[in-house]
Design an enzyme around this catalytic site. Structure first.
Site, PDB file in Angstrom:
ATOM      1  N   GLU A 180       9.873   4.124  13.340  1.00  0.00           N
ATOM      2  CA  GLU A 180       9.145   3.020  13.975  1.00  0.00           C
ATOM      3  C   GLU A 180       8.164   2.261  13.087  1.00  0.00           C
ATOM      4  OE1 GLU A 180       7.425   4.358  17.665  1.00  0.00           O
ATOM      5  OE2 GLU A 180       9.383   4.465  18.644  1.00  0.00           O
ATOM      6  N   GLU A 289      15.704   7.070  20.016  1.00  0.00           N
ATOM      7  CA  GLU A 289      14.692   7.351  21.031  1.00  0.00           C
ATOM      8  C   GLU A 289      14.962   6.498  22.254  1.00  0.00           C
ATOM      9  OE1 GLU A 289      10.543   7.318  20.157  1.00  0.00           O
ATOM     10  OE2 GLU A 289      10.772   8.326  18.215  1.00  0.00           O
TER      11      GLU A 289
END
Length: 391
Positions: A180, A289
């Site tokens: 991320e 995710e």
């Protein structure tokens, strides 16, 4: 000759017959290796290095056993911290804390060699290094030349070159370059990712690489942000082996954070842009995710999202967020901080009630694990032989 991901993939695709959509890899993210560093006062160095199996851990072998033997999954994404692998006294680079590395390798070897599944290496650092005390916002952006405390792009490449060399003989290991990245220049992100890919291939490793986008690698945001949009950059990555896929995250709650019980974001609508981009550039992706609570809306959307990945050939793998041995009754996803437990087998909610493993994994996600997955051979963007576990 070195081709960009999209150019090399297009050349390869021209030589191959069309194929139907296939999920080759399916499983769960293992979150606990990044634990033990939080500081309410954002005190740098808090919890470093920490005590293994006291402050943090990587996986529970018994939990992996259940997921592979009973749930028939073949993929685990295992988080770790750069600051433990490369202590601040060393700096980011090719010098590792060997004790910490050995703990991590034991977990990866258990998944890949003992259980025969695949493992994604996950530096859970948001493209930052030196202060994980208040992640995801603490730490210096890697490669930021205006920050004298920041690790350099070259150091990031050196880190990946060393890590890749150590796992190059294990074809079941997948290199997830970074968790991320966010709030940084996409040009800098690209420079860091390219340095990592270059170092991985220079090490001799042929392993599958998965590369994130900017803006938390959110699928919904992939084409947003004007010149900074991930869709303007990430397909330009060059991999001489053309074995790099895209790493996407996508949550279903109102702000895409995975923090709330209410699911309010339709995954088909929000993934349409990135899916079209993948198709245009002939690229493959993992969604490493995603998650939701056990509300009626969330169950419906999770089913829709898993079906969407199964029906679109751009998606070849997924890992749900999250299991891990240190969550206890706390929830990694989608509960507004209610103590509903995690996706870890055997976990319980506060008070001993059913956990997210009982209320989300078993009745919802488990039913979408394909009967046939890849259990042998090099992990790759084109997948491999599909078979039933144990057949």
């Amino acid at each position: 000759m070195r081709l960009s991901l999209s150019t090399a993939a297009a050349c390869a695709a021209a030589l191959l017959p069309s194929v139907s959509a296939t999920i080759y890899y399916a499983g769960v993210a293992e979150s606990s290796g990044e634990f033990g560093v939080w500081s309410a006062t954002a005190t740098p160095g808090t919890g470093l290095p920490g005590r293994f199996n006291v402050d943090y851990s990587f996986v529970s072998n018994s939990g992996i056993d259940v997921m592979v033997d009973q749930n028939k999954v073949n993929l685990f994404r295992v988080a770790f911290l750069l600051e433990r692998m490369c202590p601040l006294s060393y700096g980011l680079g090719a010098k590792f804390n060997e004790t910490h590395f050995d703990y991590y390798k034991q977990s990866i070897d258990y998944i890949t060699k003992t259980k025969g599944a695949y493992a994604i290496l996950d530096p859970h650092n948001y493209m930052r290094y030196n202060d994980p005390s208040s992640q995801p916002f603490s730490g210096s952006v890697i490669g930021n030349s205006s920050d004298p405390t920041a690790a350099t792009t070259a150091q990031f490449g050196a880190f990946w070159g060393e890590l890749a060399k150590r796992f190059a003989d294990n074809e079941k290991v997948i290199f997830g370059l970074m968790n991320e990245p966010h709030d940084m220049s996409s040009a800098l992100l690209m420079a860091n990712l390219q340095a990592a890919v270059d170092a991985v291939r220079a090490s001799g490793a042929k392993n599958l690489v998965i590369a994130p986008g900017n803006s938390w690698s959110g699928g919904h945001a992939w084409t947003e942000g004007g010149p900074e949009a991930s869709s303007n950059w990430i397909h330009k990555l060059v991999d001489p082996l053309n074995n790099t896929a895209i790493d996407i995250h996508e949550y279903l709650d109102q702000d895409f954070s995975g923090g709330h019980q209410l699911c309010a974001q339709d995954p088909v609508t929000n993934l349409a842009g990135v899916t079209a981009w993948l198709r245009e550039n002939k690229l493959k992706a993992f969604i490493t995710e995603f998650g939701g609570s056990n509300t009626t809306e969330c169950v419906s959307m999770l089913n829709t999202m898993l079906d969407y990945m199964e029906q679109n050939e751009e998606y070849i793998g997924w890992t749900a967020w999250a299991a891990g041995p240190f969550w206890g009754s706390a929830s990694p996803c989608c509960t507004d901080q209610a103590q509903f437990g995690s996706l870890e087998p055997g976990s319980k909610a506060a008070g001993g009630g059913p956990s997210l493993y009982d209320t989300i994994w078993l009745p919802v996600i488990q039913k979408k694990v394909p009967e046939k997955l890849q259990w042998s051979g090099l992990a790759s963007v084109s997948g491999g032989e599909l078979k039933v576990k144990g057949a």
